[in-house]
Each structure stands twice: as C-alpha cells, then as structure tokens.
Design a protein around this motif. Structure first.
Motif, PDB file in Angstrom:
ATOM      1  N   GLU A  81      14.829  -5.700  -1.927  1.00 46.30           N
ATOM      2  CA  GLU A  81      13.849  -6.507  -1.184  1.00 46.30           C
ATOM      3  C   GLU A  81      13.709  -7.887  -1.844  1.00 46.30           C
ATOM      4  N   LYS A  82      13.594  -7.876  -3.178  1.00 47.50           N
ATOM      5  CA  LYS A  82      13.415  -9.142  -3.906  1.00 47.50           C
ATOM      6  C   LYS A  82      14.641 -10.033  -3.735  1.00 47.50           C
ATOM      7  N   GLU A  83      15.809  -9.388  -3.755  1.00 44.22           N
ATOM      8  CA  GLU A  83      17.054 -10.166  -3.644  1.00 44.22           C
ATOM      9  C   GLU A  83      17.112 -10.935  -2.328  1.00 44.22           C
ATOM     10  N   LYS A  84      16.353 -10.447  -1.315  1.00 45.87           N
ATOM     11  CA  LYS A  84      16.353 -11.149  -0.029  1.00 45.87           C
ATOM     12  C   LYS A  84      15.788 -12.564  -0.176  1.00 45.87           C
ATOM     13  N   SER A  85      14.965 -12.783  -1.223  1.00 41.09           N
ATOM     14  CA  SER A  85      14.402 -14.118  -1.449  1.00 41.09           C
ATOM     15  C   SER A  85      15.284 -14.961  -2.376  1.00 41.09           C
ATOM     16  N   GLY A  86      16.468 -14.456  -2.717  1.00 45.93           N
ATOM     17  CA  GLY A  86      17.336 -15.196  -3.634  1.00 45.93           C
ATOM     18  C   GLY A  86      18.634 -15.586  -2.961  1.00 45.93           C
ATOM     19  N   PRO A  87      19.594 -16.146  -3.693  1.00 46.80           N
ATOM     20  CA  PRO A  87      19.475 -16.572  -5.079  1.00 46.80           C
ATOM     21  C   PRO A  87      18.741 -17.911  -5.180  1.00 46.80           C
ATOM     22  N   PRO A  88      18.341 -18.303  -6.383  1.00 49.64           N
ATOM     23  CA  PRO A  88      17.548 -19.533  -6.522  1.00 49.64           C
ATOM     24  C   PRO A  88      18.422 -20.792  -6.516  1.00 49.64           C
ATOM     25  N   ASN A  89      19.162 -20.986  -5.432  1.00 51.50           N
ATOM     26  CA  ASN A  89      20.051 -22.159  -5.340  1.00 51.50           C
ATOM     27  C   ASN A  89      19.615 -23.098  -4.233  1.00 51.50           C
ATOM     28  N   PRO A  90      18.717 -23.980  -4.392  1.00 50.34           N
ATOM     29  CA  PRO A  90      18.034 -24.227  -5.657  1.00 50.34           C
ATOM     30  C   PRO A  90      16.719 -23.453  -5.772  1.00 50.34           C
ATOM     31  N   PHE A  91      16.172 -22.938  -4.638  1.00 48.02           N
ATOM     32  CA  PHE A  91      14.860 -22.281  -4.726  1.00 48.02           C
ATOM     33  C   PHE A  91      14.938 -20.849  -4.236  1.00 48.02           C
ATOM     34  N   GLY A  92      14.127 -19.984  -4.829  1.00 47.69           N
ATOM     35  CA  GLY A  92      14.085 -18.592  -4.405  1.00 47.69           C
ATOM     36  C   GLY A  92      13.987 -17.668  -5.599  1.00 47.69           C
ATOM     37  N   TYR A  93      14.343 -16.407  -5.380  1.00 46.06           N
ATOM     38  CA  TYR A  93      14.218 -15.378  -6.415  1.00 46.06           C
ATOM     39  C   TYR A  93      15.430 -15.384  -7.333  1.00 46.06           C
ATOM     40  N   GLY A  94      15.171 -15.303  -8.622  1.00 48.58           N
ATOM     41  CA  GLY A  94      16.256 -15.209  -9.592  1.00 48.58           C
ATOM     42  C   GLY A  94      15.975 -14.092 -10.575  1.00 48.58           C
ATOM     43  N   ASP A  95      17.036 -13.483 -11.072  1.00 48.36           N
ATOM     44  CA  ASP A  95      16.886 -12.377 -12.023  1.00 48.36           C
ATOM     45  C   ASP A  95      17.832 -12.598 -13.202  1.00 48.36           C
ATOM     46  N   LYS A  96      17.280 -12.808 -14.340  1.00 46.61           N
ATOM     47  CA  LYS A  96      17.988 -12.982 -15.618  1.00 46.61           C
ATOM     48  C   LYS A  96      18.814 -14.252 -15.724  1.00 46.61           C
ATOM     49  N   LYS A  97      19.385 -14.709 -14.649  1.00 45.52           N
ATOM     50  CA  LYS A  97      20.179 -15.944 -14.755  1.00 45.52           C
ATOM     51  C   LYS A  97      19.254 -17.136 -14.587  1.00 45.52           C
ATOM     52  N   ILE A  98      19.305 -18.053 -15.526  1.00 47.06           N
ATOM     53  CA  ILE A  98      18.433 -19.238 -15.486  1.00 47.06           C
ATOM     54  C   ILE A  98      19.311 -20.474 -15.322  1.00 47.06           C
ATOM     55  N   GLY A  99      19.098 -21.201 -14.239  1.00 46.01           N
ATOM     56  CA  GLY A  99      19.862 -22.432 -14.016  1.00 46.01           C
ATOM     57  C   GLY A  99      21.318 -22.136 -13.696  1.00 46.01           C
ATOM     58  N   PRO A 100      22.095 -23.203 -13.478  1.00 48.40           N
ATOM     59  CA  PRO A 100      23.469 -23.008 -12.987  1.00 48.40           C
ATOM     60  C   PRO A 100      24.547 -22.896 -14.070  1.00 48.40           C
ATOM     61  N   ASN A 101      24.153 -22.935 -15.361  1.00 45.24           N
ATOM     62  CA  ASN A 101      25.214 -23.082 -16.374  1.00 45.24           C
ATOM     63  C   ASN A 101      25.309 -21.943 -17.386  1.00 45.24           C
ATOM     64  N   GLY A 102      25.002 -20.742 -16.932  1.00 45.70           N
ATOM     65  CA  GLY A 102      25.247 -19.569 -17.778  1.00 45.70           C
ATOM     66  C   GLY A 102      24.111 -19.140 -18.682  1.00 45.70           C
ATOM     67  N   ASP A 103      22.931 -19.761 -18.553  1.00 42.82           N
ATOM     68  CA  ASP A 103      21.804 -19.294 -19.365  1.00 42.82           C
ATOM     69  C   ASP A 103      21.225 -18.018 -18.763  1.00 42.82           C
ATOM     70  N   VAL A 104      20.814 -17.122 -19.643  1.00 37.53           N
ATOM     71  CA  VAL A 104      20.205 -15.878 -19.193  1.00 37.53           C
ATOM     72  C   VAL A 104      18.961 -15.572 -20.016  1.00 37.53           C
ATOM     73  N   GLY A 105      18.060 -14.789 -19.454  1.00 34.94           N
ATOM     74  CA  GLY A 105      16.844 -14.421 -20.172  1.00 34.94           C
ATOM     75  C   GLY A 105      16.296 -13.126 -19.602  1.00 34.94           C
ATOM     76  N   TRP A 106      15.404 -12.508 -20.353  1.00 34.61           N
ATOM     77  CA  TRP A 106      14.790 -11.253 -19.906  1.00 34.61           C
ATOM     78  C   TRP A 106      13.638 -11.622 -18.970  1.00 34.61           C
TER      79      TRP A 106
END
Ligand SMILES: C=C1C[C@]23C[C@@]1(O)CC[C@H]2[C@@]12CC[C@H](O)[C@@](C)(C(=O)O1)[C@H]2[C@@H]3C(=O)O
Ligand SMILES: O=C(O)CCC(=O)C(=O)O
Ligand SMILES: [Fe+2]
Length: 324
Positions: A81-106
């Motif tokens: 369901e959440k994925e339906k609001s993604g990906p955040p390119n540029p706006f929307g739901y994102g999971d672990k991936k931050i920004g476009p250049n390989g950054d990740v976070g919990w």
C-alpha cells in the motif's frame, strides 16, 4: 504510540555506520518566542550552533498530534500500500534509499513539495493531505517569524528581507515525514546519515524518541534531547551564504534506536528557483568580500542532487575552492 516495524527485505549491509555516541547535549539554546530578547538569542544560536529549540511557538500540540497520527496510520499500512505512494522521484514514499546517489538509512519517509499544492499522492488519504497542508502553512509562518526576528536583530533592512523568500508563491519548500522503526542491530545502521540541509531554514519536530544529533564547531557529535512539544530549527546552507558565513549551516544526523520508533516532520524553507543566493548587501561590512561564487537556488539544487548526503555541497561554491 507504536509503529509496526517492517522486515528488512533487501541486503543493505553496506549501509553507513555511525560511531556510537550518547553525549547528551544540555546546552542547546532555547528561544522563547514570547521573550522580548528572543531575537538576540536566535542570532547568537545561529552563529554558534546553527541550531536552536523554540518554545512558546503558539502551535497547539493537538494540531501536531493529528498529523502525526495520520502519519503513523500511513506507515503502519502494508508495504505494498505504501509503495503506491512511491518512489520519491522527486516526491512520494521512500524506504531506506535516500536521494538519488546511493545513500541509505534505517528510515522510511514521505517527501512532499509544498508549492505544487495540487500534487496528488496515491495512497495518501484526504484527511492526511489536508493536515499536511495546514501543518506546512503553520511551519511556514513559524519559519518567517524566526527569519523576521533574525533580520531585526541583524539590522539588515526590511523585516521581511529573508522571510519574503519563503512567502513567495514560488518558494521551493519541501516537507518530509520520517519514520525510523526500531533497529534490530543497534548501532549497525544509521537512521539518516550526516548532512547539512541545502535550504534556508528547516523546522524539525519529532515524537519523544531520541536519535537526532548535531555536530558542534569542533566536530563533536552531541545528542539532542527530544521534546515533542517544541520545534528545533536548523540553519541551512543558503542562510549561511546569505549571511556570508556569519551563520553556520549545522551538520546533523539521526541514529537509529533499538526500542522505539522515531517519527519526525521537517519543513524545509527554500527560496524560488530563480533567486540569487548571495550575501545580503546590507549585511556586508565595508570592503568585505563574498566568500562564495554567485549562484541561484536552481544551480545549487542541481549541484546538490549530484552529491552524496555527507558531501560538503557548499564547498563547491566557495571562492577558495579550486577545481582539479
Ligand atoms: C543524498 C541526497 C538526499 C537529498 C538530496 C541529496 O542528493 C543531497 C541533499 C539531501 C537533502 C537533505 C535535506 C532534505 O532531507 C532533502 C529533502 C534535501 O533537500 O536535501 C534531502 C534530499 C533528498 O532526500 O532527496
Ligand atoms: O528525522 C530527523 O529528525 C531529521 C531528518 C533530517 O535531517 C532530514 O530529513 O533532512
Ligand atoms: Fe536534515
């Protein structure tokens, strides 16, 4: 308040790790907006830390809580369901991936633009959407109040010399809701890696879960004690430039915790894309030179989105910077 954590379905073993530190910082400047000396404390805090806490801000806790509750409902919904609001390119739901250049976070998050009010995110309910818009308006007002007090204290011309950049209908401001689920491998994951915010000013509000850290002038990382009823203000890169380095764009990060979920909501106040980001002429002393080459917010954003989270984005625009 419990947010269900989702299983890790990808291998993010390469995630950046943070050196654990629990250096709780008790000297964060506190600005009481009802205090006549607020403007002096704001300017001192922006110079020393690029960070401060705001109390007596006039935003009712219930107003904040109703948005937080909607956000929790959203993050507790099934992953597809959440994925339906993604990906955040540029706006929307994102999971672990931050920004476009390989950054990740919990972290999982929703990223909104605040100028395209008609932007529709599938999967985001009407009530959620309207609470976001009302909350963003309140944050814009708060950011403007802080910037107006700043201008008064610095005596740099009309009160709205800075706030008008955010009030402009073309202001390129963002809003982000971050959810950091409890992290099973404590300290193995960073929630949100260290960075500075590119915009003028950011307003962070979180639940009572710790995790936010700021870097002091000497590079020491300190933990910000959480306070769900207050707002925390960050000076962004653009305000550092507008003040020709008098204010400090604060480096900050979020560490993932093992027990509690952290929910944070951040308003990023940015100027219109065409705005020149250059030191205000009224702040410059006689003979003082700009520390930065001239650029527009569009130029800066374009360059920022090619960088990794922890990069020194502003460095590329410093006059002392030399290309290899
Ligand atoms: C790695 C990145 C994520 C980011 C865009 C960038 O390329 C560099 C700046 C990052 C940042 C930090 C503050 C805000 O959270 C953000 C929305 C922004 O304006 O700049 C993020 C960007 C993002 O998450 O897309
Ligand atoms: O989640 C937080 O508390 C801060 C996150 C942050 O710094 C950001 O989204 O830019
Ligand atoms: Fe940030």
């Amino acid at each position: 308040m419990v947010v269900v954590s989702q299983p890790v379905d990808e291998n993010f073993a390469h995630i950046r790790t943070c050196k654990p530190t629990s250096n709780i910082f008790t000297e964060i400047p506190v600005v009481d907006l009802l205090d006549p000396d607020a403007k002096t404390i704001i300017v001192e805090a922006c110079k020393e830390f690029g960070f401060f806490k705001v109390i007596n801000h006039g935003v009712p806790l219930e107003f904040i809580a109703r948005l937080e509750d909607e956000a929790i409902k959203f993050f507790n919904s099934p992953q597809p369901e959440k994925e339906k609001s993604g990906p955040p390119n540029p706006f929307g739901y994102g999971d672990k991936k931050i920004g476009p250049n390989g950054d990740v976070g919990w972290v999982e998050y929703l990223l909104f633009s605040t100028n395209s009010r008609k932007l529709i995110l599938p999967g985001v309910s009407e009530s959620f959407w309207s609470f976001v818009n009302e909350y963003v308006s309140a944050m814009r007002n708060l950011a403007c109040e802080v910037l107006e007090k700043t201008a008064e204290e610095l005596q740099i011309g009309p009160r709205d010399i800075l706030s008008k950049l955010l009030r402009d209908e073309k202001s390129d401001s963002y809003f982000r809701i971050n959810h950091y689920p409890p992290c099973p491998e404590l300290q193995a994951w960073s929630g949100f890696g260290d960075h500075t915010d590119p915009q003028i000013i950011s307003i962070v509000r979180s639940n009572n879960t710790s995790g936010l850290q700021i870097s002091l002038k000497d590079g020491t990382w300190v933990s910000v004690p959480p306070d769900h009823s207050s707002f925390f203000i960050n000076v962004g890169d653009s305000l550092q430039v507008l003040t020709n380095g008098r204010f400090r764009s604060v480096r900050h990060r979020v560490l993932a915790g093992s027990l509690n979920s952290r929910i944070s909501m951040i308003f990023f106040g940015g100027p219109p894309l065409t705005e020149k980001i250059t030191p205000l002429s009224s702040i410059m002393e006689q003979g003082e030179e700009s520390l930065y080459n001239e650029f527009t917010w569009y130029d800066y954003k374009k360059s920022a989105y090619k960088t990794r989270l922890s990069d020194n984005r502003l460095g590329l625009f410093e006059k002392s910077f030399t290309h290899n």
